[in-house]
Design an enzyme around this catalytic site. Structure first.
Site, short mmCIF file in Angstrom:
data_model
loop_
_atom_site.label_atom_id
_atom_site.label_comp_id
_atom_site.label_asym_id
_atom_site.label_seq_id
_atom_site.Cartn_x
_atom_site.Cartn_y
_atom_site.Cartn_z
N LYS A 38 0.84 -1.21 0.00
CA LYS A 38 0.00 0.00 0.00
C LYS A 38 0.87 1.25 0.00
O LYS A 38 0.44 2.31 -0.46
CB LYS A 38 -0.97 -0.02 1.18
CG LYS A 38 -0.32 -0.12 2.56
CD LYS A 38 0.06 1.20 3.16
CE LYS A 38 0.82 1.01 4.46
NZ LYS A 38 1.20 2.29 5.09
N ARG A 44 3.63 10.01 4.90
CA ARG A 44 4.88 10.49 4.27
C ARG A 44 4.93 10.07 2.81
O ARG A 44 5.47 10.79 1.96
CB ARG A 44 6.08 9.94 5.02
CG ARG A 44 6.18 10.44 6.44
CD ARG A 44 7.51 10.09 7.08
NE ARG A 44 7.71 8.66 7.24
CZ ARG A 44 7.38 7.97 8.32
NH1 ARG A 44 6.80 8.58 9.34
NH2 ARG A 44 7.63 6.69 8.40
#
Length: 337
Positions: free
Chosen positions: A190, A254
Site C-alpha cells: 500500500k 509520508r
C-alpha cells in the site's frame, strides 16, 4: 507485562505510550545515544510527534540487553533496520518470547522476503513472530484517536497475546488473523500505491484518477498475495483496503506527501529529503518490482512506479503506460454465452 519497544520514531513512541496506558511496564530502545539523551531531556519527539509528551514512566535506553527480561518485544524500526536489529536481538532474546513487528515493507537484502521471515531467520525460528498492521497513523494513536488494527501470526497464542497487550476499550481495537502473508503484503505494497496516489494529487488529477489508481492497485496486491499463499478476504480487510485508504488519503502519510512533491516536479531524492523522514514506498517499490518479476505476477502499477522512481521516467509518461495497456476484463472470468 514487561514490554521492550525497539525504536523511538513516531510509531515506537505512540505504541510505547499506548502500552504504558494499558498498564504495562514499558522500556523504549534507540540505537542513538544523542536521541536517547534528547528524549530523556525533552520527553518528546517534536519532529515526528509535535505536542506529544512521553510519560515519565516509560524508560528510554540504548542498552538492548533489557529485552532479555521482557514478556513481549515490539520492533518499530525503519524497514532498512529490521534485519540488523533482529540480528542484534538474536543474542539476547530468550526462546519463546513473542516478537511483534510493526514495520511495513520487504527485505530486499534477503530475497525480497517479508519482515516476519527476516526476523524468524535471524532468531533461528525460536520465537513466534506477529505482524501488527492496519490503517494507523502514529500521530493519531498518540492522541488517542479511535483506531482498529490487526495482529497476524502463524501462532494463535502469539496473536492473542499481542491482542491482549495492545487492546483497550477506550480507543484501540485489535483483531487477530492467521494470514500473516496477506497482512504483511498489504502493509508493504500500500506504500507503493500511496506514493503513486500522491503523485496523482501533485499532478492535479481528480478523484476519478485516484479512485482508479487505488482500486487497481489493491487488485494487483491481492494477485501477488494469492500467488504467495495469502487469503483473498485479507485484502478486503484492515491490512488491505483499510490501510490503503488511510495512507492514500491522509497528509499524515509520508508516502503521499512525497508523491505530491514528485508530481509537482521534484525528483524522488528531493521529495524524500523535503519530507524529512523515511518514505517506505520508495524502498517497497524496488523490492515489490523484483518480487513480482520473481513470481511471474503482472503488477503494472508497481512497474510504472519503478520506472518513475528509479529510471527517471516522467510521471505523466507513467500514467500513459498504464492507460495504454491492452484491453481486458476487470476480473479474471469466463463468459458464458
Amino acid at each position: 507485562m514487561k514490554v521492550f519497544v525497539l525504536g523511538t520514531g513516531g510509531w515506537g513512541i505512540a505504541l510505547a505510550m499506548l502500552l504504558h496506558q494499558n498498564g504495562h511496564e514499558v522500556t523504549s530502545w534507540t540505537f542513538f545515544q544523542e536521541e536517547c539523551d534528547l528524549l530523556h531531556r525533552e520527553r518528546a519527539n517534536e519532529k515526528l510527534l509535535p505536542g506529544v509528551k512521553i510519560p515519565e514512566g516509560i524508560g528510554i535506553t540504548t542498552d538492548m540487553s533489557g529485552a532479555a527480561k521482557a514478556d513481549l518485544i515490539v520492533m518499530a524500526v525503519p524497514s532498512f533496520a529490521v534485519a540488523s536489529t533482529a540480528e542484534q536481538l538474536s543474542a539476547i532474546v530468550p526462546a519463546g518470547t513473542v516478537v511483534v513487528n510493526v514495520g511495513k515493507g520487504l527485505d530486499s537484502k534477503h530475497g525480497y522476503c517479508r519482515f516476519s521471515q527476516t526476523i524468524d531467520r535471524a532468531l533461528d525460528g525460536k520465537n513466534p513472530v506477529v505482524a501488527l498492521t492496519g490503517p494507523t497513523h502514529a500521530e493519531e494513536v498518540a492522541r488517542g484517536v479511535p483506531t482498529a488494527i490487526v495482529a497476524a501470526s502463524e501462532s494463535r497464542e502469539a496473536a492473542e497475546l499481542t491482542q491482549e497487550a495492545f487492546m483497550n476499550d477506550r480507543f484501540f481495537r485489535v483483531y487477530t488473523s492467521s494470514d500473516i502473508i496477506g497482512c504483511e503484503l498489504g502493509g508493504a505494497f500500500k506504500n507503493i500505491i500511496a506514493l503513486g496516489a500522491g503523485i496523482a494529487d501533485g499532478l492535479g488529477l481528480g478523484d476519478n484518477s485516484k479512485a482508479a489508481f487505488m482500486t487497481r492497485g489493491l487488485t494487483e496486491i491481492a494477485r501477488l498475495g494469492i500467488k504467495l499463499g495469502a487469503k483473498q478476504e485479507t485484502f478486503a480487510g484492515l491490512s488491505g483496503v483499510g490501510d490503503l485508504i488511510v495512507t492514500c488519503c491522509s497528509m499524515h502519510s509520508r508516502n503521499r506527501r512525497a508523491g505530491i512533491l514528485i508530481g509537482q516536479g521534484k525528483t524522488a531524492e528531493q521529495a524524500m529529503k523535503e519530507v524529512g523522514a523515511t518514505v517506505e514506498g520508495y524502498y517497497a517499490t524496488e523490492a515489490g518490482y523484483h518480487l513480482a518479476k520473481q513470481q511471474g505476477v503482472s503488477m503494472p502499477i508497481t512497474e510504472a512506479m519503478y520506472e518513475v522512481l528509479y529510471n527517471g521516467v516522467p510521471a505523466t509518461e507513467g500514467i500513459r503506460m498504464l492507460l495504454g495497456r491492452p484491453r481486458r476484463g476487470e476480473h479474471e472470468e469466463v463468459w458464458v454465452r
